[in-house]
Design a protein around this motif. Sequence first.
Motif, PDB file in Angstrom:
ATOM      1  N   ASN A 129       0.815  -1.226   0.000  1.00  0.00           N
ATOM      2  CA  ASN A 129       0.000   0.000   0.000  1.00  0.00           C
ATOM      3  C   ASN A 129       0.845   1.272   0.000  1.00  0.00           C
ATOM      4  O   ASN A 129       0.413   2.305   0.494  1.00  0.00           O
ATOM      5  CB  ASN A 129      -0.963   0.031   1.193  1.00  0.00           C
ATOM      6  CG  ASN A 129      -1.890  -1.159   1.193  1.00  0.00           C
ATOM      7  OD1 ASN A 129      -2.309  -1.625   0.142  1.00  0.00           O
ATOM      8  ND2 ASN A 129      -2.195  -1.667   2.367  1.00  0.00           N
ATOM      9  N   ALA A 130       2.069   1.194  -0.518  1.00  0.00           N
ATOM     10  CA  ALA A 130       2.929   2.384  -0.564  1.00  0.00           C
ATOM     11  C   ALA A 130       3.411   2.644  -1.983  1.00  0.00           C
ATOM     12  O   ALA A 130       4.400   3.331  -2.182  1.00  0.00           O
ATOM     13  CB  ALA A 130       4.099   2.216   0.392  1.00  0.00           C
ATOM     14  N   GLY A 131       2.741   2.069  -2.963  1.00  0.00           N
ATOM     15  CA  GLY A 131       3.096   2.330  -4.348  1.00  0.00           C
ATOM     16  C   GLY A 131       4.490   1.865  -4.731  1.00  0.00           C
ATOM     17  O   GLY A 131       5.146   2.494  -5.545  1.00  0.00           O
ATOM     18  N   GLY A 132       4.971   0.787  -4.124  1.00  0.00           N
ATOM     19  CA  GLY A 132       6.292   0.265  -4.444  1.00  0.00           C
ATOM     20  C   GLY A 132       7.418   0.928  -3.672  1.00  0.00           C
ATOM     21  O   GLY A 132       8.576   0.584  -3.836  1.00  0.00           O
ATOM     22  N   VAL A 138       1.626   6.545  13.624  1.00  0.00           N
ATOM     23  CA  VAL A 138       1.078   5.212  13.410  1.00  0.00           C
ATOM     24  C   VAL A 138       0.823   5.067  11.922  1.00  0.00           C
ATOM     25  O   VAL A 138       0.248   5.951  11.292  1.00  0.00           O
ATOM     26  CB  VAL A 138      -0.252   5.010  14.183  1.00  0.00           C
ATOM     27  CG1 VAL A 138      -0.880   3.667  13.841  1.00  0.00           C
ATOM     28  CG2 VAL A 138      -0.017   5.131  15.678  1.00  0.00           C
ATOM     29  N   TRP A 139       1.271   3.971  11.337  1.00  0.00           N
ATOM     30  CA  TRP A 139       1.003   3.662   9.938  1.00  0.00           C
ATOM     31  C   TRP A 139       0.188   2.397   9.854  1.00  0.00           C
ATOM     32  O   TRP A 139       0.343   1.476  10.589  1.00  0.00           O
ATOM     33  CB  TRP A 139       2.291   3.442   9.145  1.00  0.00           C
ATOM     34  CG  TRP A 139       3.017   4.688   8.837  1.00  0.00           C
ATOM     35  CD1 TRP A 139       2.768   5.531   7.794  1.00  0.00           C
ATOM     36  CD2 TRP A 139       4.114   5.252   9.547  1.00  0.00           C
ATOM     37  NE1 TRP A 139       3.645   6.572   7.821  1.00  0.00           N
ATOM     38  CE2 TRP A 139       4.492   6.423   8.895  1.00  0.00           C
ATOM     39  CE3 TRP A 139       4.813   4.873  10.683  1.00  0.00           C
ATOM     40  CZ2 TRP A 139       5.544   7.213   9.321  1.00  0.00           C
ATOM     41  CZ3 TRP A 139       5.848   5.657  11.106  1.00  0.00           C
ATOM     42  CH2 TRP A 139       6.201   6.820  10.427  1.00  0.00           C
ATOM     43  N   THR A 158       9.981   1.830  -0.645  1.00  0.00           N
ATOM     44  CA  THR A 158      10.653   0.983   0.338  1.00  0.00           C
ATOM     45  C   THR A 158      10.843   1.687   1.673  1.00  0.00           C
ATOM     46  O   THR A 158      11.579   1.208   2.527  1.00  0.00           O
ATOM     47  CB  THR A 158      12.031   0.526  -0.183  1.00  0.00           C
ATOM     48  OG1 THR A 158      12.825   1.690  -0.442  1.00  0.00           O
ATOM     49  CG2 THR A 158      11.896  -0.323  -1.432  1.00  0.00           C
ATOM     50  N   SER A 159      10.196   2.842   1.875  1.00  0.00           N
ATOM     51  CA  SER A 159      10.361   3.543   3.139  1.00  0.00           C
ATOM     52  C   SER A 159       9.102   4.327   3.515  1.00  0.00           C
ATOM     53  O   SER A 159       8.283   4.664   2.666  1.00  0.00           O
ATOM     54  CB  SER A 159      11.558   4.498   3.077  1.00  0.00           C
ATOM     55  OG  SER A 159      11.347   5.483   2.094  1.00  0.00           O
ATOM     56  N   LEU A 160       8.976   4.597   4.794  1.00  0.00           N
ATOM     57  CA  LEU A 160       7.915   5.446   5.337  1.00  0.00           C
ATOM     58  C   LEU A 160       8.544   6.782   5.707  1.00  0.00           C
ATOM     59  O   LEU A 160       9.658   6.828   6.226  1.00  0.00           O
ATOM     60  CB  LEU A 160       7.305   4.804   6.592  1.00  0.00           C
ATOM     61  CG  LEU A 160       6.683   3.427   6.419  1.00  0.00           C
ATOM     62  CD1 LEU A 160       6.344   2.835   7.783  1.00  0.00           C
ATOM     63  CD2 LEU A 160       5.437   3.528   5.561  1.00  0.00           C
ATOM     64  N   ARG A 161       7.852   7.875   5.458  1.00  0.00           N
ATOM     65  CA  ARG A 161       8.357   9.209   5.787  1.00  0.00           C
ATOM     66  C   ARG A 161       7.868   9.631   7.174  1.00  0.00           C
ATOM     67  O   ARG A 161       6.694   9.486   7.480  1.00  0.00           O
ATOM     68  CB  ARG A 161       7.873  10.234   4.759  1.00  0.00           C
ATOM     69  CG  ARG A 161       8.324   9.981   3.350  1.00  0.00           C
ATOM     70  CD  ARG A 161       9.747  10.336   3.067  1.00  0.00           C
ATOM     71  NE  ARG A 161      10.013  11.735   3.401  1.00  0.00           N
ATOM     72  CZ  ARG A 161      11.229  12.201   3.625  1.00  0.00           C
ATOM     73  NH1 ARG A 161      12.269  11.404   3.561  1.00  0.00           N
ATOM     74  NH2 ARG A 161      11.407  13.458   3.924  1.00  0.00           N
ATOM     75  N   THR A 162       8.785  10.131   7.983  1.00  0.00           N
ATOM     76  CA  THR A 162       8.407  10.644   9.290  1.00  0.00           C
ATOM     77  C   THR A 162       8.155  12.146   9.194  1.00  0.00           C
ATOM     78  O   THR A 162       8.623  12.806   8.268  1.00  0.00           O
ATOM     79  CB  THR A 162       9.508  10.381  10.339  1.00  0.00           C
ATOM     80  OG1 THR A 162      10.704  11.039   9.936  1.00  0.00           O
ATOM     81  CG2 THR A 162       9.757   8.891  10.498  1.00  0.00           C
TER      82      THR A 162
END
Length: 83
Positions: free
Chosen positions: A19-22, A82-83, A24-28
């Motif tokens: 669910n992140a469009g490919g 929270v993600w 490889t990281s989450l933005r804080t």
Amino acid sequence: GGTISFWDITAAKYLPLENAGGSTSLRTGKGWIKKDDVFHTHFWDQETPNTVYTHCYDPTHTRLFVGGGPLPFGLCGSYAAVW
């Protein structure tokens, strides 16, 4: 802000996130920093990145909580997501 990534030791690569469009990281985000004398004396004109100090998954392993605060010594603040 910063990023949170997940490294696969066996495959030696970052894991793609569902669910992140490919990506490889989450933005804080920016979080909160106490604008006290230490901040105004030493950090008012600098970027003050947050660091993730703890993380945990919910019981279903579908949501991730991260908590932390400012990285530079002497600053007081907090960060939570929270993600």
